[in-house]
Design a protein around this motif. Structure first.
Motif, PDB file in Angstrom:
ATOM      1  N   ASN A 101       4.543  -2.479  -0.231  1.00 25.64           N
ATOM      2  CA  ASN A 101       6.070  -0.987  -0.836  1.00 25.64           C
ATOM      3  C   ASN A 101       6.248  -0.361   0.572  1.00 25.64           C
ATOM      4  O   ASN A 101       5.919   0.156   1.034  1.00 25.64           O
ATOM      5  N   SER A 103       8.608   2.164   1.309  1.00 24.26           N
ATOM      6  CA  SER A 103       8.891   3.621   1.314  1.00 24.26           C
ATOM      7  C   SER A 103       7.271   4.373   1.210  1.00 24.26           C
ATOM      8  O   SER A 103       7.133   5.586   2.145  1.00 24.26           O
ATOM      9  N   GLU A 104       6.252   3.855   0.509  1.00 29.53           N
ATOM     10  CA  GLU A 104       5.063   3.769   0.515  1.00 29.53           C
ATOM     11  C   GLU A 104       3.900   4.050   2.031  1.00 29.53           C
ATOM     12  O   GLU A 104       3.315   5.033   2.986  1.00 29.53           O
TER      13      GLU A 104
HETATM   14  C1  LIG Z   1       7.642   2.508  -4.359  1.00 27.76           C
HETATM   15  O1  LIG Z   1       6.381   3.794  -4.010  1.00 27.76           O
HETATM   16  C2  LIG Z   1       7.064   4.726  -3.481  1.00 27.76           C
HETATM   17  C3  LIG Z   1       6.491   5.587  -3.998  1.00 27.76           C
HETATM   18  O2  LIG Z   1       5.226   6.133  -4.684  1.00 27.76           O
HETATM   19  C4  LIG Z   1       7.345   4.929  -5.909  1.00 27.76           C
HETATM   20  O3  LIG Z   1       8.804   5.343  -6.134  1.00 27.76           O
HETATM   21  C5  LIG Z   1       8.684   3.078  -5.899  1.00 27.76           C
HETATM   22  O4  LIG Z   1       8.887   3.102  -7.208  1.00 27.76           O
HETATM   23  C6  LIG Z   1       7.988   2.270  -5.319  1.00 27.76           C
HETATM   24  N1  LIG Z   1       8.011   0.770  -5.396  1.00 27.76           N
HETATM   25  C7  LIG Z   1       8.179   0.221  -6.412  1.00 27.76           C
HETATM   26  C8  LIG Z   1       9.257  -1.249  -5.698  1.00 27.76           C
HETATM   27  O5  LIG Z   1       6.896  -0.063  -6.977  1.00 27.76           O
END
Ligand SMILES: *[C@@H]1O[C@H](CO)[C@@H](O)[C@H](O)[C@H]1NC(C)=O
Length: 473
Positions: A101, A103-104
């Motif tokens: 992920n 963004s994490e």
């Molecule tokens: C990735 O991580 C973010 C932040 O924790 C979260 O909001 C998002 O849903 C995640 N994306 C997926 C595809 O799991």
């Protein structure tokens, strides 16, 4: 047999002595402008930086991963001995596509403060992390520490060691403020637009970076190319470098090669008995090096060709980079189906490193450093032979690719005050064994500071070289 041996012995000693007494002038390195024309007149300000990759780049990556061509099956039971195992690479790619992920991960990489500043025409990216000083440790000294990564690494390697280095220890009266730059042409640091930016020239840029931050005197640490750059910092800028700590010490000079050869006849002259097997039999080590350094030859001779091929797809990039994180961590790992990758790392942190190359499209610019190091211009400069007279430490991790003995290294590092053999770890010490490496750095700096206190008490004259004068060797 004895006749030949004696002749080789006498010749080797003769040539070694000859080379030892062959001083050359190395001209002061110019402050070359490496950037594009449009960077002329760039401001000297230090701009805060946050990694923020556009969603379109990540979407594009995921499309490529989804559409990847089927990989060629590896040979039966070959594991990683023919290069990366495509069986395991498939697992990695699956993880990258469905679980990783960004963004994490990006949030994690933004945990420490980052900046960009323009030096000699190039935007240089770096972490700058100040220590946390608890109220009861107000008198603690803070030393700036420049830590430098190599190839195919990045500042991702330092995520775990940064908090260890910036946290005060009960038994030490100092702690570090860490400056961790991306090499020019790596990650978020701009690449040179003209030839010639090799390790010595990068050391000039990093010295200037530290001066820009107000650090006239600082400690330097590095592994891989970072250790070569640290070596040059120590050799070229002794007035600025308090001490040089390396986890891949090497003397690149010709005399060390001769001593190495001499050691095939009389190993006791070169290496202590207990470390004999780290260097000899020479043929074993040379054949292993040959097996493991094909990448180096191609990157040194045709960097843009290999860079283009590797960086054309995320699959190629991950395969090319991650193979090194198996073999260089432990050469035996190539016998395992998973390349031993998860022994020391998580797939997420390995992919963070791959991502820095992918999102910045920097594989080609990253491998050009090999071409600069092996260029005629660099080779004839003899800059690698400049002795390092500042206090030096070499941390020898057991699975490092190559080993040079203390006596060989002393030809180059005239003030080698620490030469430790660590209990575990390989090439990516900061990444795999951050605690061990940090302990070794604290121990070294403590020694340097104690020496300095003693010298101050004796009011010893300062014998440091001036920056602007050519260095004599
Ligand atoms: C990735 O991580 C973010 C932040 O924790 C979260 O909001 C998002 O849903 C995640 N994306 C997926 C595809 O799991």
């Amino acid at each position: 047999m004895w006749k030949t041996t004696t002749v080789i012995l006498v010749l080797t000693i003769g040539i070694a002595l000859l080379l030892r007494n062959n001083p050359v002038d190395v001209a002061d390195l110019p402050e070359t402008f490496w950037g594009p024309e449009k960077n002329k007149g760039a401001s000297k300000e230090i701009r805060p930086f946050i990694i923020n990759i556009p969603k379109s780049v990540i979407d594009d990556l995921n499309e490529r991963l989804a559409k990847k061509r089927e990989l060629v099956e590896p040979l039966e039971d070959a594991a990683w001995t023919y290069g990366i195992s495509t069986t395991y690479l498939n697992d990695i790619l699956e993880h990258w596509h469905s679980k990783y992920n960004w963004s994490e991960r990006q949030t994690l990489l933004n945990k420490y403060p980052q900046y960009i500043t323009n030096i000699q025409g190039l935007d240089i990216h770096f972490y700058r992390v100040k220590p946390y000083i608890p109220p009861d440790r107000k008198n603690i000294k803070i030393f700036p520490l420049l830590i430098t990564h190599g190839w195919p690494g990045s500042v991702v390697e330092f995520q775990k060691i940064i908090p260890i280095l910036t946290t005060p220890r009960p038994d030490r009266d100092f702690v570090f403020e860490v400056i961790a730059p991306s090499l020019p042409g790596y990650g978020f640091s701009q690449a040179a637009v003209r030839p010639g930016l090799g390790p010595p020239q990068i050391s000039v840029i990093f010295k200037n970076l530290m001066l820009r931050l107000g650090f006239n005197k600082f400690y330097a640490q590095g592994g891989d190319w970072g250790s070569i750059i640290t070596m040059h910092l120590g050799g070229l800028f002794p007035d600025n470098i308090l001490g040089a700590h390396m986890n891949m010490c090497s003397t690149l000079g010709k005399s060390s090669t001769l001593w190495l050869l001499l050691g095939t006849l009389v190993p006791q002259l070169v290496v202590e008995n207990q470390y004999y097997s780290r260097m000899y039999p020479l043929s074993d080590h040379l054949s292993r090096l040959l097996e493991e350094t094909g990448y180096l030859h191609i990157q040194a001779s045709k960097p843009d060709t290999i860079g283009t091929a590797v960086a054309a797809s995320p699959v190629g990039l991950a395969g090319y980079i991650l193979e090194k994180f198996s073999t260089w961590t432990n050469k035996e790992y190539k016998l395992r189906p998973d390349g031993g990758l998860l022994e020391k790392y998580t797939l997420d942190e390995l992919l963070d490193n791959v991502m820095l190359y992918w999102v910045t499209n920097s594989l080609t610019t990253s491998v050009r450093i090999y071409a600069e190091q092996f260029s005629k211009r660099h080779m004839s400069s003899r800059i690698d032979e400049v002795p390092v007279d500042v206090p030096t430490a070499c941390a020898n991790f057991p699975h490092e690719l190559a080993y040079q003995s203390e006596s060989l290294l002393r030809n180059k590092f005239t003030n080698l005050i620490q030469f430790n053999h660590l209990s575990r770890g390989g090439h990516f010490a900061a990444f795999e064994e951050p605690g061990l490496l940090a302990d070794d750095i604290f121990e070294f700096v403590s020694k340097v500071e104690n020496e300095r206190k003693k010298a101050d008490n004796k009011d010893a004259p300062n014998t440091g070289k001036k920056i602007k004068e050519p260095t004599k060797i």
